[in-house]
Design an enzyme around this catalytic site. Structure first.
Site, PDB file in Angstrom:
ATOM      1  CE  LYS A 120       8.155 -12.141  12.723  1.00 21.12           C
ATOM      2  NZ  LYS A 120       7.493 -11.810  13.987  1.00 21.12           N
ATOM      3  N   PRO A 153      -9.141 -30.220   3.423  1.00 22.18           N
ATOM      4  CG  PRO A 153     -10.323 -31.844   4.610  1.00 22.18           C
ATOM      5  CD  PRO A 153      -9.749 -31.555   3.258  1.00 22.18           C
ATOM      6  CB  CYS A 200      -0.927   0.016   1.208  1.00 20.17           C
ATOM      7  SG  CYS A 200      -2.158  -1.304   1.198  1.00 20.17           S
TER       8      CYS A 200
END
Length: 440
Positions: A71, A270, A43
């Protein structure tokens, strides 16, 4: 060890990987990104080109190295997923750097490949699209190396409007063309008059019902027969889903190539989830499917998927409201709810108000135009749109919350405004909408 593979490393992919790691310290998480850069603020791209965002580093929010260090998530840029074998739980990946293909296994697959910019296929070195950091760097380099003085902007969506605004502020003279008279399609068309007024005020040229037929050097030939010279062309003519690699799998796609998901962001398979611009879901406030390719939905999807994988199956996505907003020079345009085109699905009434944004005697008062649509049967709000120089975002956000809680149009009279002369009026424009609706 459980292995989670994510396809795409921008808003949806990087965020879902990060959210999963917050709740799960054990699983292996690998993210494949087809482009060079990850986790950039897409953006921000027009504002970076307009020098409003003054540093490239502010646009790049993470690198593979920083992501892994912080992380313990592996991100592989320039790695394009080319196919899915959902029977064997494998994907095929093309390494653009090594020019090799390989297969890798997953236990859970999360798809966030986003969309690509449509191209006019002009076959011209002065023509660009704007979708990622590579596009942005190419445009920035071209502007600097060629001392660009003028530009042709094609398209009147958010990219077209934002890039035109930012090029002008940078000192580049823009011209706007669009193939029809239907502009900024998320807004009611008559409310877009301020777009034309803002361009007229700055002597910015624009033409509608106009298209490019060919480009020869700097000479742009138009379908109207006009020929004009431009230093730069930026195309903002919509997007297409990056779903080619999914088509030979058992993952369901809709007729436009987007992935339908349920309220857990699961596909029909799934252990395969999807989020971001690639998906279709549903509206929260009405019973309609919705494709809302904006940042809020990607971030909400990331949170829901992470909670689901962590075992919290009480968390579900309740749907989009479609809140959106764009700045164009001195004006702001925003809406929430179904699109103007989707209104035809309802027996609706409309009420609008056009008044000063704050107390008339206080300096700097400007007009605010607010329009609200509601269902005649249950009187719930189904859409609202606003345009003005101030206060647009505040009113649309209030109406978004009203729609979230299924308030009726009549209950808007009870909205208690935070009133002081610089900010609003004792009877705010939202109150006035509620009062006017009593006659509908």
């Amino acid at each position: 060890m459980n292995k989670i593979v994510v396809v795409g490393a921008v808003a949806g992919g990087a965020t879902v990987a990060s959210q999963i790691r917050r709740l799960d310290q054990e699983s292996e998480i690998v993210v494949f990104e087809k482009d060079r850069d990850m986790s950039f603020a897409n953006c921000a791209l027009p504002y970076y080109l307009g020098n409003v965002v003054d540093s490239r580093n502010k646009v790049l929010e993470a690198t593979p190295e920083s992501f892994y260090e912080a992380k313990n998530i592996v991100v592989k840029p320039c790695h394009k997923v080319t196919s899915i074998n959902d029977t064997e739980n494998t994907i095929t990946v093309y390494d653009r750097i090594q020019d090799t293909y390989f297969e890798t296994h997953y236990d859970t697959l999360i798809l966030s490949p986003g969309c690509s910019a449509n191209s006019l296929n002009l076959d011209s070195p002065i023509a660009f699209t704007l979708r990622n950091m590579e596009d942005t760097d190419a445009i920035e380099t071209f502007i600097k190396e060629n001392q660009v003085k003028n530009a042709l902007v094609v398209g009147t969506g958010y990219i077209g409007l934002e890039i035109l605004d930012n090029l002008y502020e940078r000192g580049i003279s823009p011209t706007l063309i669009h193939r029809s008279t239907h502009i900024n399609k998320l807004m009611d068309q008559d409310m877009n008059q301020a777009i034309l007024d803002e361009m007229d005020k700055r002597d910015i040229h624009y033409r509608f019902n106009e298209e490019i037929s060919k480009v020869v050097g700097n000479a742009v030939h138009f379908e109207s027969g006009k020929v004009e010279n431009y230093d730069l062309i930026i195309e903002g003519v919509g997007v297409k889903p990056n779903s080619e690699f999914i088509k030979n799998s058992n993952v369901t796609l809709d007729d436009k190539g987007y992935i339908p998901v349920n309220d857990q962001f699961q596909t029909n398979i799934p252990n395969i989830y999807a989020l971001g611009d690639i998906i279709t879901s549903h509206y929260r406030h009405v019973d309609l499917n919705a494709h809302v390719p904006l940042a809020w939905g990607a971030h909400r999807g990331a949170s829901v998927i992470a909670e689901q994988l962590a075992g919290d199956h009480k968390i579900h996505f309740k749907g989009y409201l479609g809140s959106n907003i764009v700045k164009f020079f001195d004006y702001t345009f925003a809406s929430v709810g179904v699109s103007p085109k989707e209104l035809s699905n309802f027996d609706y009434a409309m009420v609008e108000a056009n008044q000063g944004e704050h107390a008339g005697y206080y300096p700097g008062n400007t007009k605010l135009h607010l329009r609200v649509y509601f269902d005649k049967t249950n009187r719930r709000i189904i859409r609202a749109a606003a345009v003005g120089m101030k206060g647009v975002d505040k009113r649309i956000d209030v109406l978004s919350m009203a729609m979230m809680h299924k308030l009726t149009i009549d209950e808007l009279v009870e909205f208690e405004v935070a009133y002081a002369p610089p900010y609003s009026r004792p009877k705010d424009i939202i109150n006035m909408i509620g009062y006017k609706a009593r006659n509908k």
